[in-house]
Scaffold this motif. Structure first.
Motif, PDB file in Angstrom:
ATOM      1  N   ASN A  71     -11.185 -14.037 -33.438  1.00 44.38           N
ATOM      2  CA  ASN A  71      -9.841 -13.644 -32.990  1.00 44.38           C
ATOM      3  C   ASN A  71      -8.891 -13.469 -34.167  1.00 44.38           C
ATOM      4  O   ASN A  71      -8.047 -12.560 -34.176  1.00 44.38           O
TER       5      ASN A  71
ATOM      6  N   ASP B 298     -12.932 -17.098 -26.516  1.00 47.80           N
ATOM      7  CA  ASP B 298     -12.698 -15.858 -25.778  1.00 47.80           C
ATOM      8  C   ASP B 298     -12.115 -16.238 -24.425  1.00 47.80           C
ATOM      9  O   ASP B 298     -12.826 -16.780 -23.561  1.00 47.80           O
TER      10      ASP B 298
ATOM     11  N   GLY C   6      -4.226  -6.818 -20.312  1.00 40.18           N
ATOM     12  CA  GLY C   6      -5.470  -7.454 -20.728  1.00 40.18           C
ATOM     13  C   GLY C   6      -5.448  -8.958 -20.629  1.00 40.18           C
ATOM     14  O   GLY C   6      -6.466  -9.591 -20.367  1.00 40.18           O
TER      15      GLY C   6
ATOM     16  N   HIS D 284      -9.987 -14.474 -21.545  1.00 38.95           N
ATOM     17  CA  HIS D 284      -9.335 -13.367 -20.859  1.00 38.95           C
ATOM     18  C   HIS D 284      -8.911 -13.814 -19.463  1.00 38.95           C
ATOM     19  O   HIS D 284      -9.727 -14.348 -18.701  1.00 38.95           O
TER      20      HIS D 284
ATOM     21  N   ASN E 236      -5.260 -11.269 -22.902  1.00 39.14           N
ATOM     22  CA  ASN E 236      -6.205 -11.857 -23.849  1.00 39.14           C
ATOM     23  C   ASN E 236      -5.511 -13.047 -24.505  1.00 39.14           C
ATOM     24  O   ASN E 236      -4.919 -12.936 -25.582  1.00 39.14           O
TER      25      ASN E 236
END
Length: 300
Positions: free
Chosen positions: A53, A38, A263, A40, A265
């Motif tokens: 993911n 994860d 975002g 970000h 991401n």
């Protein structure tokens, strides 16, 4: 002498190999590792999430729709470029003294930037206002101006995207076909003429195309791979100050907004990049096996 050869080998190859490792292989491996975390707003892995993911990306309707966009784009650009570049090669190959001139003229667009070409198509040729060149020509015949890049029914934006890609890459593949045509033994055409074969479709079908099989396979593979990598023309043609429209969004454009958008991401985007790379690899290998790339020609 052997020591000197090894020394000079690393003097010339070393800087290139180092740059290739630092700017290509290390980012690729880091992207694969990042897809399991994860991440970000950071390129440093934070929390391990495993395959989450990947499963989220495969369930994302927008990503799946981007793959459909690729399929539509490939269905347009691959056969059109193949036929157009082969036609150019056949015409240039029949030219006598001016062959080098026409070869250079048709190849010149391949040196043009995709960004520059997309902006020319967007602002000069297919502008949505009445001052665009194509709309001006339509006006001469009494037609109404067309918003080429924003009309979805019918989807006129495909005409803009396909024509700019065709203009940019047809010359490169023409050169490949020219090289293949020049390797064909003229005796084959002379024998066909003696046997009564008429020049035209019959000679093209039974002599030229079979002799161009290896070149055709390479061209088709390169066209499919390049279609997967489509980004510049889509992004520069369809995006504006408001962002990118929801239609005609290829995978790389979607991943660009996923990893570098609001975002950011990066773990999610890296998973999508890995999935796309696997799709490219599977399609390329499957296509190579279907076209029997690397196998001996039973007719040769």
């Amino acid at each position: 002498m052997r020591r000197n050869r090894a020394l000079w080998f690393w003097v010339f190859v070393g800087p290139f190999a180092l740059g290739l490792a630092l700017f290509t292989y290390v980012p690729l491996l880091w992207s694969v590792a990042l897809s399991f975390f994860d991440a970000h707003n950071t390129v440093t892995p934070t929390r391990f999430v495993g395959l989450d993911n990947y499963t989220a990306m495969l369930r994302d309707d927008v990503f799946v729709d981007s793959l459909r966009t690729f399929l539509v784009f490939t269905a347009f650009i691959v056969p059109v470029t193949y036929v157009f570049s082969l036609s150019l090669a056949l015409m240039v190959n029949r030219v006598g003294r001016a062959r080098a001139f026409f070869r250079s003229v048709f190849f010149l667009p391949a040196a043009c930037s995709y960004v520059v070409a997309a902006l020319v198509w967007k602002m000069s040729l297919f502008s949505g206002v009445r001052f665009g060149l194509v709309n001006s020509v339509l006006g001469w015949f009494g037609g109404d101006p067309v918003a080429w890049l924003s009309t979805t029914e019918p989807p006129w934006y495909w005409l803009v995207v396909v024509t700019v890609r065709l203009w940019l890459q047809a010359g490169f593949y023409m050169i490949l076909f020219l090289a293949g045509l020049q390797r064909i033994d003229p005796v084959l055409y002379e024998a066909a003429a003696v046997d009564g074969a008429r020049p035209g479709w019959n000679v093209l079908r039974h002599i030229t195309l079979p002799q161009l099989r290896a070149t055709s396979v390479a061209v088709v593979l390169l066209l499919v791979i390049n279609a997967f990598q489509a980004f510049d023309e889509f992004y520069n043609l369809l995006s504006d100050a408001r962002g990118y429209p929801p239609y005609a969004r290829p995978p790389l454009v979607y991943l660009y907004y996923t990893a570098l958008g609001q975002g950011q991401n990066l773990g999610f985007g890296s998973a999508g990049a890995v999935i796309l790379a696997l799709v490219v690899a599977v399609v390329t290998v499957g296509q190579a096996r279907w076209l029997r790339l690397g196998r001996a020609d039973p007719d040769g």
